[in-house]
Design a protein around this motif. Structure first.
Motif, PDB file in Angstrom:
ATOM      1  N   ASN A 135       2.901   7.156  -2.627  1.00 17.32           N
ATOM      2  CA  ASN A 135       2.044   6.776  -3.465  1.00 17.32           C
ATOM      3  C   ASN A 135       0.953   5.162  -3.330  1.00 17.32           C
ATOM      4  N   LEU A 136       2.026   3.538  -2.869  1.00 22.28           N
ATOM      5  CA  LEU A 136       1.627   2.778  -2.984  1.00 22.28           C
ATOM      6  C   LEU A 136       0.710   3.145  -1.813  1.00 22.28           C
ATOM      7  N   LEU A 137       1.220   3.806  -0.564  1.00 22.60           N
ATOM      8  CA  LEU A 137       0.063   3.277   0.700  1.00 22.60           C
ATOM      9  C   LEU A 137      -0.665   4.608   0.748  1.00 22.60           C
ATOM     10  N   LYS A 138      -1.036   4.975  -0.679  1.00 23.52           N
ATOM     11  CA  LYS A 138      -2.368   5.868  -0.715  1.00 23.52           C
ATOM     12  C   LYS A 138      -2.927   5.068  -1.524  1.00 23.52           C
ATOM     13  N   VAL A 139      -2.407   3.985  -2.499  1.00 25.29           N
ATOM     14  CA  VAL A 139      -3.418   2.975  -2.744  1.00 25.29           C
ATOM     15  C   VAL A 139      -3.888   1.950  -2.459  1.00 25.29           C
ATOM     16  N   TYR A 140      -2.917   1.615  -1.349  1.00 19.77           N
ATOM     17  CA  TYR A 140      -4.001   0.649  -0.071  1.00 19.77           C
ATOM     18  C   TYR A 140      -4.573   1.153   0.454  1.00 19.77           C
ATOM     19  N   PHE A 141      -4.645   2.667   1.364  1.00 25.63           N
ATOM     20  CA  PHE A 141      -5.466   2.771   1.161  1.00 25.63           C
ATOM     21  C   PHE A 141      -7.093   3.621   1.034  1.00 25.63           C
ATOM     22  N   PHE A 142      -6.554   4.112  -0.071  1.00 17.50           N
ATOM     23  CA  PHE A 142      -8.084   3.958  -1.501  1.00 17.50           C
ATOM     24  C   PHE A 142      -8.359   2.838  -1.467  1.00 17.50           C
ATOM     25  N   SER A 179       7.654   7.662 -11.467  1.00 13.41           N
ATOM     26  CA  SER A 179       6.267   8.046 -11.817  1.00 13.41           C
ATOM     27  C   SER A 179       5.370   7.143 -12.636  1.00 13.41           C
ATOM     28  N   VAL A 180       5.791   5.747 -11.953  1.00  7.08           N
ATOM     29  CA  VAL A 180       4.939   4.364 -12.595  1.00  7.08           C
ATOM     30  C   VAL A 180       4.045   4.609 -11.090  1.00  7.08           C
ATOM     31  N   ALA A 181       4.597   4.843 -10.246  1.00 11.41           N
ATOM     32  CA  ALA A 181       3.279   4.495  -8.677  1.00 11.41           C
ATOM     33  C   ALA A 181       2.773   5.641  -8.725  1.00 11.41           C
ATOM     34  N   GLN A 182       3.513   6.674  -9.131  1.00 14.54           N
ATOM     35  CA  GLN A 182       1.764   8.055  -9.301  1.00 14.54           C
ATOM     36  C   GLN A 182       1.321   7.776 -10.036  1.00 14.54           C
ATOM     37  N   ARG A 183       1.476   7.421 -11.871  1.00 14.44           N
ATOM     38  CA  ARG A 183       0.282   6.902 -12.556  1.00 14.44           C
ATOM     39  C   ARG A 183      -0.999   5.641 -11.728  1.00 14.44           C
TER      40      ARG A 183
END
Length: 343
Positions: free
Chosen positions: A42-49, A164-168
């Motif tokens: 999820n954190l990698l998705k945040v960075y890429f997005f 859950s925090v990372a997913q939110r």
């Protein structure tokens, strides 16, 4: 009447209660490992997005990241937890050591001036090995504990909370980052706008700590099965040679080929090498665990295939954040024509 013996009776030295408790502990360790992989993902998705949203030329890639279904992520998490539960501590230890050696070799080669995209690719490829490292670390740290199950439950609760925090955070960024970063009124999105480029460095440090603990636990878990030094030498010598050859081969393949298909071929070669090695120095349960690990590696690769495609973009990680200008609010009353006297 003829009756089949119960499954616990096939396992020597374990009573039914001990076998059930061991299975529960393995399942809890697998869940913790799966949640750890989910946090990283999820954190990698945040960075890429964020990187895609800050650059208009990556609009199509941004929409691909936004279109992911939450139900598929739940299925991916459950499947990974099941795989980590059944592979066994010995095979998990071998997977962790193999990836750690390959990661150290890759990082040393990157320090000579390679691009940061290869670091991002390494973070994406380490997900299954990270899950194995977390399960190994928990198995080693909780070995002999009188409250092992309770400790694992507490660790599972913490891992589930962080996941859950990372997913939110990932959902919030995918839905509202563009609006909030343009309007400049969300602290989380403004923080990502200013410092998202430092997220890979933070993840790299966290992964280094996790794999360091996992490597120590892996060595201890493997050595506990040997009664004499000669047995350990007969195991570690061919293992070291096999790992060295695999690392050399992997580096050459990564330079020549990229993409999901080449990564799957690399996984087949790695697991095939470990399978052949364990035919001579392992047990039959280890061979079964290697086959399950092959499924786990492919399972994780399929889950990050869109992020792997983004890593192929030239100098993706070196792109600087694009700070958009704030939207000026419209005036409630129209401006008076120039030269008109105020009444």
């Amino acid at each position: 009447m003829f009756s089949l013996p119960s499954l616990p009776s096939w396992l020597p030295g374990l009573s039914s209660l001990e076998w059930g408790s061991s299975l529960l502990d393995s399942f809890l360790q697998g869940l913790v490992g799966a949640f750890g992989v989910s946090i990283l993902n999820n954190l990698l998705k945040v960075y890429f997005f964020v990187s895609c949203a800050n650059h208009p030329e990556l609009r199509l890639e941004k929409e691909r990241l936004r279109a992911r279904w939450a139900s598929l992520e739940t299925v991916h998490l459950a499947g990974l937890a099941l795989i980590l539960t059944v592979i066994g501590a010995r095979v998990a230890a071998l997977v962790v050591l193999e990836f750690s050696l390959r990661a150290v070799s890759t990082v040393l080669s990157l320090s000579k001036g390679s691009r940061g995209t290869e670091r991002l690719q390494l973070y994406l490829l380490c997900q299954y090995s990270l899950g194995c490292g977390l399960t190994c670390g928990l198995s080693f740290l909780q070995e002999g504990s009188s409250h092992r199950t309770l400790n694992l439950l507490l660790g599972l609760g913490l891992a589930a909370l962080l996941s859950s925090v990372a997913q939110r955070l990932c959902r919030h960024v995918c839905r509202l980052y563009e609006l909030h970063s343009s309007q400049h009124y969300c602290g989380v999105c403004l923080g990502l706008l200013a410092s998202a480029h430092g997220l890979p460095r933070l993840l790299g440090r966290a992964l280094a700590v996790a794999f360091a603990v996992g490597d120590l636990a892996a060595v201890a878990l493997i050595n506990r099965d040997f009664l004499t030094t000669s047995e350990a030498v007969r195991f570690w010598t061919p293992l070291t040679i096999c790992y060295t050859l695999l690392v050399i081969y992997m580096q050459e393949e990564q330079r020549l080929h990229t993409g999901l298909q080449s990564q799957i071929q690399t996984v087949l070669v790695r697991m095939g090498g470990l399978f052949v090695l364990l035919l001579t120095v392992g047990h039959w349960l280890d061979l079964l665990g290697i086959l399950i690990s092959l499924l786990g590696e492919i399972w994780c690769l399929v889950g990050v295939r869109s992020l792997l495609d983004l890593c192929q973009i030239q100098d993706f990680s070196s792109q600087k954040p694009f700070v958009s200008a704030p939207v000026q609010p419209r005036s409630s009353a129209p401006a008076q024509p120039q030269g008109t006297a105020a009444s």
